[in-house]
Design a protein around this motif. Structure first.
Motif, PDB file in Angstrom:
ATOM      1  N   THR A   1       5.766   8.842   0.685  1.00  0.00           N
ATOM      2  CA  THR A   1       4.819   8.200  -0.215  1.00  0.00           C
ATOM      3  C   THR A   1       4.354   6.886   0.371  1.00  0.00           C
ATOM      4  O   THR A   1       5.160   6.091   0.834  1.00  0.00           O
ATOM      5  N   GLN A   2       3.040   6.669   0.371  1.00  0.00           N
ATOM      6  CA  GLN A   2       2.478   5.405   0.820  1.00  0.00           C
ATOM      7  C   GLN A   2       1.740   4.777  -0.351  1.00  0.00           C
ATOM      8  O   GLN A   2       0.977   5.446  -1.029  1.00  0.00           O
ATOM      9  N   THR A   3       1.984   3.502  -0.597  1.00  0.00           N
ATOM     10  CA  THR A   3       1.256   2.801  -1.642  1.00  0.00           C
ATOM     11  C   THR A   3       0.100   2.052  -1.010  1.00  0.00           C
ATOM     12  O   THR A   3       0.303   1.190  -0.148  1.00  0.00           O
TER      13      THR A   3
ATOM     14  N   HIS B   1      -0.678   5.838  -5.059  1.00  0.00           N
ATOM     15  CA  HIS B   1       0.386   6.351  -4.201  1.00  0.00           C
ATOM     16  C   HIS B   1      -0.132   7.584  -3.464  1.00  0.00           C
ATOM     17  O   HIS B   1      -0.467   8.592  -4.086  1.00  0.00           O
ATOM     18  N   PHE B   2      -0.202   7.506  -2.152  1.00  0.00           N
ATOM     19  CA  PHE B   2      -0.579   8.646  -1.326  1.00  0.00           C
ATOM     20  C   PHE B   2       0.685   9.444  -1.016  1.00  0.00           C
ATOM     21  O   PHE B   2       1.527   9.003  -0.248  1.00  0.00           O
ATOM     22  N   ARG B   3       0.813  10.608  -1.632  1.00  0.00           N
ATOM     23  CA  ARG B   3       1.986  11.444  -1.421  1.00  0.00           C
ATOM     24  C   ARG B   3       1.635  12.603  -0.498  1.00  0.00           C
ATOM     25  O   ARG B   3       0.579  13.222  -0.647  1.00  0.00           O
TER      26      ARG B   3
ATOM     27  N   GLY C   1      -4.868   7.685   9.801  1.00  0.00           N
ATOM     28  CA  GLY C   1      -4.016   8.858   9.632  1.00  0.00           C
ATOM     29  C   GLY C   1      -3.379   8.974   8.268  1.00  0.00           C
ATOM     30  O   GLY C   1      -2.543   9.851   8.040  1.00  0.00           O
ATOM     31  N   LYS C   2      -3.776   8.075   7.325  1.00  0.00           N
ATOM     32  CA  LYS C   2      -3.223   8.161   5.969  1.00  0.00           C
ATOM     33  C   LYS C   2      -3.847   9.327   5.203  1.00  0.00           C
ATOM     34  O   LYS C   2      -3.212   9.910   4.321  1.00  0.00           O
ATOM     35  N   LEU C   3      -5.096   9.642   5.520  1.00  0.00           N
ATOM     36  CA  LEU C   3      -5.800  10.769   4.920  1.00  0.00           C
ATOM     37  C   LEU C   3      -6.428  11.617   6.021  1.00  0.00           C
ATOM     38  O   LEU C   3      -6.729  11.113   7.101  1.00  0.00           O
ATOM     39  N   CYS C   4      -6.644  12.889   5.705  1.00  0.00           N
ATOM     40  CA  CYS C   4      -7.412  13.782   6.570  1.00  0.00           C
ATOM     41  C   CYS C   4      -8.546  14.371   5.742  1.00  0.00           C
ATOM     42  O   CYS C   4      -8.390  14.604   4.543  1.00  0.00           O
TER      43      CYS C   4
ATOM     44  N   TYR D   1      -7.029  15.032   2.016  1.00  0.00           N
ATOM     45  CA  TYR D   1      -5.627  15.304   1.710  1.00  0.00           C
ATOM     46  C   TYR D   1      -4.731  14.376   2.512  1.00  0.00           C
ATOM     47  O   TYR D   1      -5.125  13.831   3.544  1.00  0.00           O
ATOM     48  N   VAL D   2      -3.510  14.194   1.985  1.00  0.00           N
ATOM     49  CA  VAL D   2      -2.498  13.399   2.671  1.00  0.00           C
ATOM     50  C   VAL D   2      -1.684  14.357   3.536  1.00  0.00           C
ATOM     51  O   VAL D   2      -1.058  15.288   3.012  1.00  0.00           O
ATOM     52  N   PRO D   3      -1.699  14.197   4.854  1.00  0.00           N
ATOM     53  CA  PRO D   3      -0.992  15.150   5.720  1.00  0.00           C
ATOM     54  C   PRO D   3       0.520  15.021   5.582  1.00  0.00           C
ATOM     55  O   PRO D   3       1.055  13.968   5.236  1.00  0.00           O
ATOM     56  N   THR D   4       1.189  16.132   5.828  1.00  0.00           N
ATOM     57  CA  THR D   4       2.648  16.154   5.869  1.00  0.00           C
ATOM     58  C   THR D   4       3.079  16.101   7.332  1.00  0.00           C
ATOM     59  O   THR D   4       2.583  16.868   8.152  1.00  0.00           O
TER      60      THR D   4
END
Length: 203
Positions: A2-4, A17-19, A47-50, A58-61
């Motif tokens: 998770t990134q805030t 929160h980017f999960r 790289g927080k979003l794609c 989306y938030v990559p895993t």
């Protein structure tokens, strides 16, 4: 993970929160950032979003093999803004025991809102708008047979050979479930085929 990500103090919302695995539409994030397009570009660069498609992110895993996109169902649900859909691959027809062997790399999406082929997060989806289709839990062998017959003209198989196999293997299907599937989902052509086979079986 998770990134805030904090929004400017002038914004009403304090942050988001980017999960990993989360999918967003542009409008979902617009309320958090005054310069949404600039910020989206920055998040993608960092790289927080794609970007999955126009207006879809989306938030990559993170995996040992690199970044992974979210599940297909999450992408499709956000793309449609609707959770009423059925995902499947035509390769599943091979499980019917009719000698079919072709493999397909496109995921079919039965839904109530969109029609056409779209690429989401690098994956191909064939959206087909339909008034009626089962849920994933309701999909059974009998539905797959009816659906295969509905779409036979689009499949890379020997059509005559497949129809011969269907006629020979009909006794292996549950009669009541098959009749229900034909009534609920069968095309006019599929219904005619089934009626002809049933008539032959009773001769």
């Amino acid at each position: 993970m998770t990134q805030t990500v904090k929004s400017p103090q002038t914004q009403r919302k304090p942050g988001i929160h980017f999960r990993a695995g989360q999918v967003y539409r542009r409008k979902d994030l617009a309320g958090y950032f005054p310069s949404i397009d600039r910020d989206l570009g920055r998040f993608v660069q960092e790289g927080k979003l794609c970007k999955a498609a126009q207006g879809l992110y989306y938030v990559p895993t993170q995996t040992p093999f690199g970044q992974s996109p979210p599940p297909e169902s999450a992408l499709v649900a956000k793309f449609l803004e609707d959770d009423r859909f059925l995902l499947f691959n035509p390769s599943s027809y091979n499980s019917l025991g009719l000698g079919m062997t072709q493999l397909y790399n496109t995921t079919v999406v039965y839904n109530h809102k969109r029609h056409g082929k779209f690429k989401l997060a690098g994956m191909e989806f064939d959206f087909r708008e339909k008034p009626n289709f089962p849920t994933s839990k309701q999909v059974n062998r009998e539905f797959l047979l009816v659906d295969m017959l509905n779409n036979l003209d689009q499949l890379a198989e020997d059509h005559d050979k497949v129809l011969q196999q269907v006629a020979a293997k009909l006794p292996t299907f549950d009669t009541a479930r098959l009749q229900k599937a034909v009534k609920a989902y069968g095309s006019a052509r599929t219904r005619r085929l089934m009626s002809a086979w049933e008539a032959t079986a009773h001769d």
